[in-house]
Design a protein around this motif. Structure first.
Motif, PDB file in Angstrom:
ATOM      1  N   GLU A 235       1.143   4.188  -2.722  1.00  0.00           N
ATOM      2  CA  GLU A 235       0.823   5.569  -2.343  1.00  0.00           C
ATOM      3  C   GLU A 235       1.974   6.525  -2.670  1.00  0.00           C
ATOM      4  OE1 GLU A 235      -2.019   7.173  -0.466  1.00  0.00           O
ATOM      5  OE2 GLU A 235      -2.770   5.553  -1.733  1.00  0.00           O
TER       6      GLU A 235
ATOM      7  N   GLU B 116      -9.300   0.804   4.303  1.00  0.00           N
ATOM      8  CA  GLU B 116     -10.124   0.065   3.339  1.00  0.00           C
ATOM      9  C   GLU B 116      -9.382  -0.112   2.017  1.00  0.00           C
ATOM     10  OE1 GLU B 116     -14.021   1.615   2.782  1.00  0.00           O
ATOM     11  OE2 GLU B 116     -14.552   1.470   4.911  1.00  0.00           O
ATOM     12  N   ALA B 117      -8.721   0.958   1.570  1.00  0.00           N
ATOM     13  CA  ALA B 117      -7.955   0.886   0.326  1.00  0.00           C
ATOM     14  C   ALA B 117      -6.812  -0.108   0.472  1.00  0.00           C
ATOM     15  CB  ALA B 117      -7.423   2.270  -0.053  1.00  0.00           C
TER      16      ALA B 117
ATOM     17  N   ASP C 275      -5.528   4.974   4.448  1.00  0.00           N
ATOM     18  CA  ASP C 275      -6.893   4.546   4.134  1.00  0.00           C
ATOM     19  C   ASP C 275      -6.920   3.021   4.276  1.00  0.00           C
ATOM     20  OD1 ASP C 275      -9.269   3.752   2.974  1.00  0.00           O
ATOM     21  OD2 ASP C 275      -9.190   5.236   1.350  1.00  0.00           O
TER      22      ASP C 275
ATOM     23  N   TYR D 228       0.840  -1.209   0.000  1.00  0.00           N
ATOM     24  CA  TYR D 228       0.000   0.000   0.000  1.00  0.00           C
ATOM     25  C   TYR D 228       0.877   1.262   0.000  1.00  0.00           C
ATOM     26  CZ  TYR D 228      -2.929   3.740   1.904  1.00  0.00           C
ATOM     27  OH  TYR D 228      -3.566   4.947   2.118  1.00  0.00           O
TER      28      TYR D 228
END
Length: 432
Positions: free
Chosen positions: A251, A385-386, A383, A247
């Motif tokens: 990002e 959920e992401a 985030d 993640y």
């Protein structure tokens, strides 16, 4: 200045390389390498070194200490030409090559000959390099001792300078016995420079054994991070560690990363995992061949790979000009290791980010590091959920990585050498 007295380096010094008495060829070399103004450790140590004093330099990585010892050596070599003038001992092969590059850059106009003698490389080609009578040898202690014992005609009898760089790490890596043997066969009439990030009990003992009435110069006695570094952490359950790593790489895509892991095995696995997901990742650890390690560094420095996944072999000494983000995949064992790692970014006045991945198993270590440093890190905004949407794809990439790792391990175990035993230990010690 008496032995034991510490001279603190002044950040605001108006000293110049010229005012310290450096000769024109070295002033020209400094200008070519964009060394425009002496760093504090250079400003304080070079004048004493030019006077012929032994030096203890308490300086952290990135302080300019290589030039602090290289410039006085080269100046005196220029005035008193001789072969095998200086030996520099370094804890890692990568640092040895980097020190050699600095010597060669500063000594380019003097016809300097420099040899790098480290483990993992062919002994015969190193013997040939030694037979060419280099002025400066940069070596890891174990391999240097190998040549002293086995290479016909090679000795250190004419040595004028001995330099011990990253002395605290040299001794932490069990090079002490090799250093003791080397000290017994080099001339007592010599100059010795000892540079260390910390003055440990082992370093104090080494200082007493190897230096004569030294001047102590300190850049800073306190471990600290630079103001341009933004330090954060991310807290999550251990089972999602790889997912949050991916993640963050998504990002912060477009940045250059160093990801630090604790073991060689994890370093290799993470690099494969990220490559499976389309990231330009390359591993660096002590179980790779020297050619592979230098290749990994060069690819990262040149920008052909944006992510370097490394053990602490890359945490100290290496000067990698532009690193945007340091990710601590595993929390380091102490605050010193943490500071060396995050010191790979936000160098030379630039800004940088560090993010530490903290799971329920890392809290004690993480809180201890915060307490020693006297700071509270901010939580990195995420985030969740992401992040969790990546779980399935990351799981597939993990399984692919495990299969490939097994294939690599079985292939290496078939070769002679003892790779398997090193891998089982999970350590990252240097070969001789």
């Amino acid at each position: 200045m008496a032995d034991g007295e510490v001279k603190e380096a002044d950040e605001n010094s108006d000293v110049t390389f010229k005012s310290m008495g450096l000769i024109d060829p070295l002033l020209e070399a400094c200008a070519n390498l964009k060394f425009l103004k002496p760093t504090p450790i250079q400003a304080q140590s070079i004048p004493y070194a030019l006077q012929g004093r032994d030096i203890i330099g308490l300086a952290q990585t990135g302080s300019g200490k290589t030039a602090a010892f290289a410039l006085p050596v080269l100046q005196n070599l220029y005035k008193n030409p001789s072969t095998l003038y200086c030996v520099v001992m370094a804890p890692t092969r990568e640092l040895a090559y980097q020190i050699s590059e600095t010597f060669e850059g500063l000594g380019a106009g003097m016809g300097l000959r420099c040899a790098v003698i480290v483990g993992g490389m062919d002994m015969m080609s190193q013997s040939i390099a030694l037979s060419r009578k280099p002025h400066v040898i940069v070596a890891t202690p174990g391999r240097l001792m190998d040549h002293l014992e086995n290479t016909k005609g090679f000795s250190l009898r004419g040595l004028k300078y001995l330099i011990l760089d990253e002395a605290d790490r040299l001794l932490d890596m069990d090079f002490g016995p090799s250093i003791d043997k080397i000290l017994k066969v080099i001339p007592k009439e010599r100059n010795t420079f000892l540079f260390s990030a910390t003055m440990t009990t082992k370093v104090e003992k080494l200082q007493r054994a190897s230096l004569s009435n030294p001047v102590r110069v300190a850049v800073s006695s306190k471990y600290s991070t630079v103001k341009t570094l933004i330090q954060t952490y991310l807290f999550f359950p251990f089972k999602h560690k790889d997912t949050y790593l991916v993640y963050l790489c998504n990002e912060l895509a477009g940045n250059t990363f160093i990801i630090f892991a604790r073991t060689c095995n994890d370093t290799q696995r993470i690099a494969i995992l990220l490559r499976n997901l389309g990231f330009g990742a390359i591993p660096l650890h002590g179980q790779l061949s020297q050619t592979a390690r230098l290749g990994a560094l060069n690819k990262f420095k040149s920008g052909s790979r944006s992510i370097l996944v490394a053990t602490d072999v890359a945490a100290r000494g290496l000067d990698i000009p532009s690193v945007d983000v340091v990710l601590n995949y595993d929390i380091p064992q102490d605050s010193k290791a943490y500071i060396h790692r995050v010191g790979r970014t936000a160098r030379a006045g630039r800004s940088g980010k560090s993010i530490s991945l903290v799971t329920q198993y890392d809290l004690e270590l993480f809180l201890r590091i915060e307490a020693v440093m006297g700071i509270k890190l901010k939580e990195y905004p995420v985030d969740k959920e992401a992040a969790m949407l990546l779980n399935e794809r990351v799981g597939e990439a993990q399984r692919e990585a495990v299969v490939l790792m097994k294939e690599q391990h079985s292939g290496r175990n078939d070769k002679k050498g003892g790779f398997a035993n090193k891998r089982k230990r999970g350590d990252d010690r240097e070969e001789r």
